[in-house]
Structures are given as structure tokens and as C-alpha cells.
Design a protein around this motif. Structure first.
Motif, PDB file in Angstrom:
ATOM      1  N   ASN A 116       0.818  -1.212   0.000  1.00 34.46           N
ATOM      2  CA  ASN A 116       0.000   0.000   0.000  1.00 34.46           C
ATOM      3  C   ASN A 116       0.854   1.265   0.000  1.00 34.46           C
ATOM      4  OD1 ASN A 116      -2.508  -1.340   0.062  1.00 34.46           O
ATOM      5  ND2 ASN A 116      -2.319  -1.664   2.265  1.00 34.46           N
ATOM      6  N   LEU A 117       2.163   1.134   0.252  1.00 35.71           N
ATOM      7  CA  LEU A 117       3.044   2.296   0.234  1.00 35.71           C
ATOM      8  C   LEU A 117       3.503   2.554  -1.180  1.00 35.71           C
ATOM      9  CD1 LEU A 117       5.294   1.872   3.417  1.00 35.71           C
ATOM     10  CD2 LEU A 117       3.557   3.626   2.984  1.00 35.71           C
ATOM     11  N   ILE A 118       3.172   3.738  -1.693  1.00 41.93           N
ATOM     12  CA  ILE A 118       3.588   4.112  -3.045  1.00 41.93           C
ATOM     13  C   ILE A 118       4.932   4.839  -3.001  1.00 41.93           C
ATOM     14  CG2 ILE A 118       2.965   5.519  -5.057  1.00 41.93           C
ATOM     15  CD1 ILE A 118       0.039   5.032  -4.326  1.00 41.93           C
ATOM     16  N   ALA A 119       5.167   5.626  -1.943  1.00 39.77           N
ATOM     17  CA  ALA A 119       6.446   6.340  -1.786  1.00 39.77           C
ATOM     18  C   ALA A 119       6.704   6.541  -0.305  1.00 39.77           C
ATOM     19  CB  ALA A 119       6.421   7.667  -2.523  1.00 39.77           C
ATOM     20  N   LEU A 120       8.017   6.536   0.097  1.00 43.82           N
ATOM     21  CA  LEU A 120       8.391   6.780   1.491  1.00 43.82           C
ATOM     22  C   LEU A 120       9.677   7.611   1.480  1.00 43.82           C
ATOM     23  CD1 LEU A 120       7.902   6.306   4.495  1.00 43.82           C
ATOM     24  CD2 LEU A 120       9.287   4.209   4.309  1.00 43.82           C
ATOM     25  N   TYR A 121       9.609   8.781   2.113  1.00 46.75           N
ATOM     26  CA  TYR A 121      10.734   9.714   2.071  1.00 46.75           C
ATOM     27  C   TYR A 121      10.953  10.317   3.452  1.00 46.75           C
ATOM     28  CZ  TYR A 121      11.350   9.828  -2.993  1.00 46.75           C
ATOM     29  OH  TYR A 121      11.638   9.503  -4.294  1.00 46.75           O
ATOM     30  N   GLY A 170      19.386  20.014   3.254  1.00 43.77           N
ATOM     31  CA  GLY A 170      20.013  18.866   2.642  1.00 43.77           C
ATOM     32  C   GLY A 170      19.057  18.104   1.740  1.00 43.77           C
ATOM     33  N   ALA A 171      19.580  17.043   1.154  1.00 42.69           N
ATOM     34  CA  ALA A 171      18.821  16.259   0.188  1.00 42.69           C
ATOM     35  C   ALA A 171      17.908  15.273   0.897  1.00 42.69           C
ATOM     36  CB  ALA A 171      19.774  15.512  -0.748  1.00 42.69           C
ATOM     37  N   GLN A 172      16.796  14.934   0.231  1.00 41.69           N
ATOM     38  CA  GLN A 172      15.836  13.981   0.788  1.00 41.69           C
ATOM     39  C   GLN A 172      16.305  12.573   0.491  1.00 41.69           C
ATOM     40  OE1 GLN A 172      12.148  14.942  -1.098  1.00 41.69           O
ATOM     41  NE2 GLN A 172      12.647  13.983  -3.062  1.00 41.69           N
ATOM     42  N   HIS A 173      15.869  11.642   1.341  1.00 45.13           N
ATOM     43  CA  HIS A 173      16.234  10.236   1.207  1.00 45.13           C
ATOM     44  C   HIS A 173      14.939   9.409   1.128  1.00 45.13           C
ATOM     45  CE1 HIS A 173      20.494  10.949   2.367  1.00 45.13           C
ATOM     46  NE2 HIS A 173      19.947  11.979   3.043  1.00 45.13           N
ATOM     47  N   GLY A 174      14.951   8.396   0.292  1.00 43.38           N
ATOM     48  CA  GLY A 174      13.787   7.525   0.205  1.00 43.38           C
ATOM     49  C   GLY A 174      13.659   6.890  -1.159  1.00 43.38           C
ATOM     50  N   ASP A 175      12.474   6.331  -1.418  1.00 47.83           N
ATOM     51  CA  ASP A 175      12.248   5.635  -2.680  1.00 47.83           C
ATOM     52  C   ASP A 175      10.742   5.665  -2.990  1.00 47.83           C
ATOM     53  OD1 ASP A 175      12.761   4.316  -4.992  1.00 47.83           O
ATOM     54  OD2 ASP A 175      13.364   2.423  -4.052  1.00 47.83           O
ATOM     55  N   PHE A 176      10.385   5.272  -4.246  1.00 38.32           N
ATOM     56  CA  PHE A 176       8.971   5.241  -4.656  1.00 38.32           C
ATOM     57  C   PHE A 176       8.781   4.140  -5.686  1.00 38.32           C
ATOM     58  CE2 PHE A 176      11.271   8.038  -7.477  1.00 38.32           C
ATOM     59  CZ  PHE A 176      10.778   7.744  -8.745  1.00 38.32           C
ATOM     60  N   GLN A 177       7.525   3.789  -5.901  1.00 42.00           N
ATOM     61  CA  GLN A 177       7.200   2.755  -6.892  1.00 42.00           C
ATOM     62  C   GLN A 177       7.067   3.446  -8.247  1.00 42.00           C
ATOM     63  OE1 GLN A 177       4.094  -0.034  -5.926  1.00 42.00           O
ATOM     64  NE2 GLN A 177       4.413   0.177  -3.712  1.00 42.00           N
ATOM     65  N   ASN A 194       6.468   2.417 -11.148  1.00 43.85           N
ATOM     66  CA  ASN A 194       5.399   2.023 -12.076  1.00 43.85           C
ATOM     67  C   ASN A 194       4.059   2.688 -11.747  1.00 43.85           C
ATOM     68  OD1 ASN A 194       5.222   0.582  -9.671  1.00 43.85           O
ATOM     69  ND2 ASN A 194       4.142  -1.143 -10.654  1.00 43.85           N
ATOM     70  N   ILE A 195       4.003   3.407 -10.610  1.00 44.83           N
ATOM     71  CA  ILE A 195       2.756   4.031 -10.190  1.00 44.83           C
ATOM     72  C   ILE A 195       2.844   5.547 -10.230  1.00 44.83           C
ATOM     73  CG2 ILE A 195       1.122   4.304  -8.277  1.00 44.83           C
ATOM     74  CD1 ILE A 195       1.763   1.487  -7.406  1.00 44.83           C
ATOM     75  N   ILE A 196       3.978   6.102  -9.825  1.00 45.78           N
ATOM     76  CA  ILE A 196       4.070   7.543  -9.665  1.00 45.78           C
ATOM     77  C   ILE A 196       5.391   8.030 -10.233  1.00 45.78           C
ATOM     78  CG2 ILE A 196       5.097   7.393  -7.347  1.00 45.78           C
ATOM     79  CD1 ILE A 196       3.361   9.831  -6.593  1.00 45.78           C
ATOM     80  N   ARG A 197       5.381   9.230 -10.771  1.00 39.01           N
ATOM     81  CA  ARG A 197       6.585   9.831 -11.336  1.00 39.01           C
ATOM     82  C   ARG A 197       7.250  10.722 -10.286  1.00 39.01           C
ATOM     83  NH1 ARG A 197       3.087  10.864 -15.872  1.00 39.01           N
ATOM     84  NH2 ARG A 197       3.012  13.054 -15.221  1.00 39.01           N
ATOM     85  N   PRO A 198       8.555  11.008 -10.433  1.00 39.50           N
ATOM     86  CA  PRO A 198       9.271  11.826  -9.442  1.00 39.50           C
ATOM     87  C   PRO A 198       8.654  13.196  -9.237  1.00 39.50           C
ATOM     88  CG  PRO A 198      10.836  10.726 -10.884  1.00 39.50           C
ATOM     89  CD  PRO A 198       9.495  10.463 -11.449  1.00 39.50           C
ATOM     90  N   GLU A 199       8.215  13.838 -10.343  1.00 38.70           N
ATOM     91  CA  GLU A 199       7.660  15.181 -10.175  1.00 38.70           C
ATOM     92  C   GLU A 199       6.356  15.139  -9.393  1.00 38.70           C
ATOM     93  OE1 GLU A 199       6.775  13.762 -14.455  1.00 38.70           O
ATOM     94  OE2 GLU A 199       8.442  13.731 -13.000  1.00 38.70           O
ATOM     95  N   GLU A 200       5.607  14.021  -9.526  1.00 38.24           N
ATOM     96  CA  GLU A 200       4.366  13.893  -8.762  1.00 38.24           C
ATOM     97  C   GLU A 200       4.677  13.672  -7.284  1.00 38.24           C
ATOM     98  OE1 GLU A 200       1.080  12.006 -11.812  1.00 38.24           O
ATOM     99  OE2 GLU A 200       2.681  10.688 -11.135  1.00 38.24           O
ATOM    100  N   VAL A 201       5.799  12.958  -7.036  1.00 43.95           N
ATOM    101  CA  VAL A 201       6.220  12.780  -5.641  1.00 43.95           C
ATOM    102  C   VAL A 201       6.579  14.121  -5.038  1.00 43.95           C
ATOM    103  CG1 VAL A 201       7.960  11.747  -4.121  1.00 43.95           C
ATOM    104  CG2 VAL A 201       7.011  10.424  -6.041  1.00 43.95           C
ATOM    105  N   ASP A 202       7.366  14.898  -5.757  1.00 47.45           N
ATOM    106  CA  ASP A 202       7.778  16.207  -5.242  1.00 47.45           C
ATOM    107  C   ASP A 202       6.559  17.097  -4.981  1.00 47.45           C
ATOM    108  OD1 ASP A 202      10.368  15.344  -5.428  1.00 47.45           O
ATOM    109  OD2 ASP A 202      10.737  16.287  -7.398  1.00 47.45           O
ATOM    110  N   GLU A 203       5.594  17.038  -5.892  1.00 45.59           N
ATOM    111  CA  GLU A 203       4.402  17.872  -5.738  1.00 45.59           C
ATOM    112  C   GLU A 203       3.649  17.510  -4.465  1.00 45.59           C
ATOM    113  OE1 GLU A 203       0.132  18.799  -8.013  1.00 45.59           O
ATOM    114  OE2 GLU A 203       1.629  17.460  -8.937  1.00 45.59           O
ATOM    115  N   ARG A 204       3.473  16.227  -4.208  1.00 47.20           N
ATOM    116  CA  ARG A 204       2.708  15.794  -3.051  1.00 47.20           C
ATOM    117  C   ARG A 204       3.483  16.069  -1.753  1.00 47.20           C
ATOM    118  NH1 ARG A 204      -1.658  12.270  -3.501  1.00 47.20           N
ATOM    119  NH2 ARG A 204      -2.401  12.086  -5.647  1.00 47.20           N
ATOM    120  N   VAL A 205       4.802  15.846  -1.794  1.00 48.17           N
ATOM    121  CA  VAL A 205       5.611  16.123  -0.604  1.00 48.17           C
ATOM    122  C   VAL A 205       5.535  17.602  -0.269  1.00 48.17           C
ATOM    123  CG1 VAL A 205       7.962  16.183   0.321  1.00 48.17           C
ATOM    124  CG2 VAL A 205       7.157  14.154  -0.916  1.00 48.17           C
TER     125      VAL A 205
END
Length: 613
Positions: free
Chosen positions: A105-110, A116-123, A125-136
Motif C-alpha cells: 500500500n506504500l507508493i512512496a516513502l521519504y 540537505g537532500a531527501q532520502h527515500g524511494d517510490f514505486q 510504475n505508479i508515480i513519477r518523481p515530479e508527482e512525488v515532489d508535488e505531493r511532498v
């Protein structure tokens, strides 16, 4: 009004009573029971729906609580490990990736440090990096304290996935009250979708048509974030056109759950809906509405089925009751029909048959009494008929005796009244007059000269032609006869023939000078018969005319003295042989012709007549 209504058969009344007493209460009870069932079933459906949305709301709250606790736990773990410094340790990124991969159920965890720089990872096949940044960025903008925050569920366009973003601060600093970083998790809403979906993947309309509840989740703005039809949720369609959603928005967090029936219009029809809602509280500032809607009519379809079954059962019961009732009603009403038929036969004068009522009930006793009554009535009627026949014979004998007495005053007129009567009957039968009218004509003809009782014998028996003065006196015999017989009520029907048999068609007759249709048919017939007998019998001063000459003479006087139809009837009787010289063969009355033997001729004995008939 009731006189215009025909009689109703007792059989139909009995069958109607069976239906009213037996079937109507059954149908009424079934209908009332179905109404009561509809009320109870509706109440059950509403309670079930209210409980359903409450359960779904608790599931969503637990789901949100689970990942809120997970994110908060990771933040606290980083605090205990030294805060941001722990991010620089070898293997920290690997541990975050392991947590991400262990939970589908976890799509991204950061972990996002302030510096400093963020650490973590994402799936990927489900979400793009820019969408991760937007939601964060969105969720961090909401953070203003030490507690976790949640953003409203939003669609991930690249992967067509609804997801919730949760963030918890990592505190540090000298006093431990400074935010050094934040743990951010993007959590799939797939489990919430599963919670609102039915076991079979049907559309919203199919679910409503089958009477099943449609459960969906909306955010505070009324947009669908979870729906059995994913297309509705992924389009973030506003559901505020439904009154139940409006009610939830108005109550907000003040009411945890409530029933909210409402009406929708579909295809031009208004449809009553069962609606309910409950609030799922993700945190103090984030709430979701769990909504359930259901087509009330479809949900209560079992009641309609019950009503149809009640109708079918009632119809079957009515048919059975009619069949059984018809059988027993026939048994019950058959004696009554026999009694009615017997009464009709008696009313028609038929006493030859008796009714057969074989019953041990009062109807059997009634049948026996009816037969006994029929026997007594038959004897009574027979006695009356016998007495009537005797009275009639006495009457006819009196009339004939009176006619014979009149004719007996002169030897030349003996038998004249009887012959005139027979000629009159033959003419009347040729005109096809009713039997009752023929009998009146016969008696009238027998008495047509009764007034001669008041004429002097010297005039009646004069062997020569009368003088003018004598003829004036002779012409008074119709008035004298009328005066004598009009005093007797029973003779009134015979007066026209006595009083008017010397009237002429052209109006030159006596005593009233009537003409044409003013002269009754009875008098017209007696007039022709009287003249015919006078012409065909001998007189002291002239011999009888030949048969054919008499007929020709009478025929020549049609239109002046005699009625054309009466003369034609006499001619026809003579041509058929019914009237012949010296005899008259009369027909039987209509009612006797089918059973009586052929008529016999009766000879007419001619006598010498006086100068005037």
C-alpha cells in the motif's frame, strides 16, 4: 330503477358470497401483511445501511490510523537515532526501501530534512518523481507543529491511483522542539476502494437496479475519492447533486452518522432513495464522508414479489372457491330451481308434472308441500273449470233457448238464428279472427233478433209484404233488443251485432245510419250472414234464391250495403265447400285444431221465413 334490473340467479349470489367471505379476507390480509412487511423491511434496510456506513467509516479511520502511526513511528525512530545525522549512516536508504517494498500500500516513502537532500524511494510504475515532489511539497506546507498531517486523497494521474499523503515531523535541536526533517508517506487508497466495492464488479446503475446499496467516499468538497465505479473517483466527480452528500457537508463532524432519505429524478421519473452517511475522521483537520444510497423500490422488491404471490394465491383460491362453490351451490340451488320451474308451469296452467326434490333438508319438505299444494290447486282449478263450463253451457243454453223462442213465434223463422250464427262463425273464421272474438260473434248472431220479442205478432207473422207503417215498427227491433240486453252486464260484448246488423256501408242503414268503419266488424259479419240466410230460405210470398244467385246478389251490394272483406270471406267459404247448400262445416278453434278430430258437417234445415228476416 330496480324494476329495470333482471332477476339475479341464486347460484350467482351464493358464489359471490363465497368470494366475499372466503377470498376477499385472504387478499386483504395478504395485502395488509405485505404493507406491514414493507414497513419492517424498509426499517431493516435503513438500519443495515446506517450500520454499513459506520463500519466502512471505522475501516477507513483504522486504515488511516495505521499509516499515520507508521509514519509517526518512523519519525520517532529517527529522533532516537540522532535525527538528521542518522541519515548519513550507511544503510539508512536501504532500510527505507525495505519498508517501502514490504508494504504494497506504500507508493512512496521519504525523509525530507530541512537542510540537505531527501532520502527515500517510490514505486516507479505508479508515480513519477515530479508527482512525488508535488505531493511532498503540499503536505509539508500543511505542517505547523509536532503532530502528523494528512492531505486529502488525490488521483495519481500517471498510475491512475488514488492516494493519501501523510507526513510526521522529526524533532531535534537543543530543546528538541525544532523540526529537523519530516517523514512523508504516499499511501494507496486501494484498500478503501475494496471496502466500498461489492463482491461482483457491477456499475452503480446495476447495483441500484438490483436493490443493493452503493457505498462511496467523498472529501470535504463533495468530490468522490472512492467509488465502486473507479471512473467516477478518478474523474474526481462532484457528488453534491445528491441531497445526502449535501446533508453530510452541512452537518460536518457534528453528526457521526445519520439516515437521509431523498428523491432523485431519472428518465423523467422520481425515484425514492434510502440514503445514509457517516464521517471518517483521519485526523483533527481531515474528514471523509462515507455515503450509501439505495433504490427503495428495488430494495423492497421482495414486497412486490410477495404482493404478486398474494394475488396469485388469492386468484387460485378464488378459482378453487368458485369451482367448489359452483358444485355445492348447484346442489343447493337445484331444488329452488325445480320449485321455480314448477311454479312457472302452474302459472301457465300445466298441472301434469310434479317436482322431484330429493333432500333431507327443509328444501325436501318444501318440495313435498309444493307438490301437495299443486294437487290441491289442480283440483280447485278443475272444479272451477267444470263450474265455468257448466255456467257457459247454461248461458249458451239460455241464449239458444231465447233465440229459439224468438224464432218460434213464427214457423217460417224457426232455426233462423242458429243458421245465422253458423254462417257468421264461418265468415269470422275466414277472416282469421281470434277464437274469443268468433265466440262473441256467434252469440251476438244467435241474439240478433231478440228485439222482435217487442214486435206485434201480427206484423211478425204477416204472410205478405209489410206496409210502410208496419216496416217502421219492424225497424225498431234492434233498439228494443239493445234496450233489453244492455241491462245485463254480461251481454255488453254482444250488443254491436244485435244493435247494428241492419247498418249499411254507405250510411243508409238503421237505426243510427252509420257508415264504413263506424260499423263494428261484429255487426258487418252478422249483417251478411242474416241476409244470406234470408235469401236462401223460402218465404210465404217468395221462394228461396238459388245458392249461386244469392252469392251474386250479395256480391253486387259490396260497398253499398256490405263490407268487401266480409263478403269475400263468405265467397271463399262457399268455394272451399265449408258453406254448402243445406250445411255448414265449421273449423275447430285454434287451440283445439292440433288435437281434435276433423270437424263434421251440420245440416241446416230450411224453413219458410216471414217477409223480413
Amino acid at each position: 330503477m330496480f324494476n329495470r334490473i333482471g332477476r339475479i340467479r341464486l347460484l350467482y349470489i351464493v358464489l359471490g358470497m363465497l368470494l366475499v367471505v372466503g377470498v376477499v379476507p385472504l387478499a386483504l390480509a395478504g395485502w395488509l401483511l405485505s404493507d406491514r412487511t414493507a414497513v419492517e423491511l424498509g426499517s431493516v434496510e435503513r438500519r443495515y445501511q446506517a450500520q454499513l456506513v459506520q463500519d466502512k467509516a471505522r475501516q477507513i479511520e483504522l486504515y488511516g490510523q495505521r499509516y499515520r502511526d507508521m509514519v509517526t513511528g518512523l519519525a520517532q525512530a529517527f529522533e532516537l537515532a540522532g535525527g538528521v545525522r542518522a541519515l548519513n549512516e550507511e544503510g539508512s536508504d536501504a532500510r527505507l526501501r525495505k519498508v517501502l517494498q514490504s508494504d504494497p500500500n506504500l507508493i512512496a516513502l521519504y525523509i525530507k530534512p530541512v537542510q540537505g537532500a531527501q532520502h527515500g524511494d517510490f514505486q516507479q510504475n505508479i508515480i513519477r518523481p515530479e508527482e512525488v515532489d508535488e505531493r511532498v511539497g503540499e503536505v509539508l506546507a500543511l505542517m505547523n507543529g509536532a503532530g502528523p498531517v494528512l492531505s486529502r486523497p488525490k488521483i495519481i494521474r500517471s498510475g491512475q491511483e488514488m492516494a493519501l499523503t501523510i507526513a510526521a515531523p522529526v524533532m531535534g535541536g537543543a530543546d528538541g522542539n525544532q523540526i529537523e526533517a519530516a517523514v512523508v508517506a504516499i499511501v494507496s487508497f486501494r484498500e478503501v476502494f475494496k471496502a466500498v466495492q461489492q463482491q461482483s464488479r457491477m456499475s452503480e446503475q446495476d447495483l441500484l437496479d438490483k436493490g443493493l446499496p452503493v457505498v462511496f467516499v467523498v472529501d470535504s468538497e463533495g468530490r468522490a475519492v472512492a467509488h465502486p465505479d473507479e471512473r467516477i473517483a478518478f474523474s474526481e466527480k462532484p457528488m453534491t447533486d445528491l441531497k445526502v452528500v449535501q446533508d453530510w457537508q452541512e452537518t460536518g463532524t457534528q453528526v457521526q452518522s445519520a439516515l437521509a432519505p431523498f428523491t432523485v429524478e431519472r428518465d423523467g421519473r422520481k425515484i425514492e432513495m434510502i440514503g445514509s452517511y457517516a464521517t471518517a475522521e483521519l485526523d483533527g483537520n481531515s474528514h471523509l464522508g462515507v455515503i450509501a444510497i439505495q433504490d427503495e423500490r428495488a430494495a423492497l422488491a421482495s414486497v412486490s414479489d410477495m404482493r404478486r404471490q398474494t394475488f396469485v394465491i388469492s386468484l387460485a383460491a378464488a378459482t378453487f372457491a368458485l369451482l367448489i362453490g359452483f358444485f355445492f351451490a348447484k346442489i343447493l340451488t337445484q331444488p329452488v330451481q325445480e320449485l321455480a320451474a314448477g311454479a312457472h308451469r302452474i302459472a301457465g296452467g300445466d298441472f301434469s308434472r310434479r317436482i322431484q326434490v330429493r333432500s333431507r333438508t327443509e328444501l325436501g319438505e318444501l318440495g313435498d308441500s309444493f307438490n301437495l299444494m299443486t294437487d290441491q290447486v289442480e283440483r280447485f282449478v278443475s272444479d272451477l273449470q267444470k263450474a265455468a263450463d257448466e255456467n257457459r253451457q247454461l248461458f249458451l243454453g239460455t241464449v239458444k233457448g231465447l233465440a229459439a223462442a224468438i224464432d218460434g213465434k213464427d214457423p217460417y223463422t224457426r232455426g233462423h238464428s242458429e243458421r245465422v250464427a253458423r254462417f257468421s262463425v264461418a265468415i269470422a273464421q275466414g277472416l282469421d279472427l281470434p277464437d274469443e272474438e268468433i265466440e262473441k260473434i256467434r252469440i251476438s248472431a244467435l241474439l240478433h233478433d231478440v228485439g222482435k220479442i217487442g214486435i206485434d205478432d201480427n206484423i211478425l207473422k204477416k204472410p205478405a209484404a209489410l206496409t210502410d207503417e208496419e216496416f217502421v215498427l219492424m225497424k225498431q227491433h234492434p233498439q228494443k233488443g239493445f234496450k233489453i240486453m244492455s241491462q245485463i252486464p254480461a251481454m255488453r260484448e254482444f250488443l254491436p251485432g244485435m244493435y247494428m246488423h241492419h247498418e249499411m256501408i254507405d250510411g243508409n242503414g238503421y237505426p243510427q245510419g252509420l257508415k264504413g268503419d263506424e260499423i263494428p266488424m261484429q255487426a258487418r259479419i252478422v249483417s251478411v250472414a242474416d241476409t244470406f240466410d234470408a235469401m236462401t230460405t223460402d218465404r210465404p210470398y217468395q221462394r228461396a234464391m238459388k245458392f249461386d244467385d244469392a252469392l251474386a246478389r250479395i256480391k253486387s251490394l259490396v260497398g253499398t250495403r256490405y263490407d268487401e272483406r266480409v263478403v269475400a270471406s263468405l265467397m271463399a267459404a262457399c268455394e272451399s265447400g265449408q258453406v254448402r247448400p243445406g250445411s255448414v262445416r265449421l273449423k275447430r278453434p285454434h287451440k283445439e285444431r292440433m288435437t281434435a278430430p276433423p270437424p263434421t258437417e251440420q245440416p241446416l234445415t230450411p224453413h219458410v221465413q216471414s217477409p223480413v228476416a
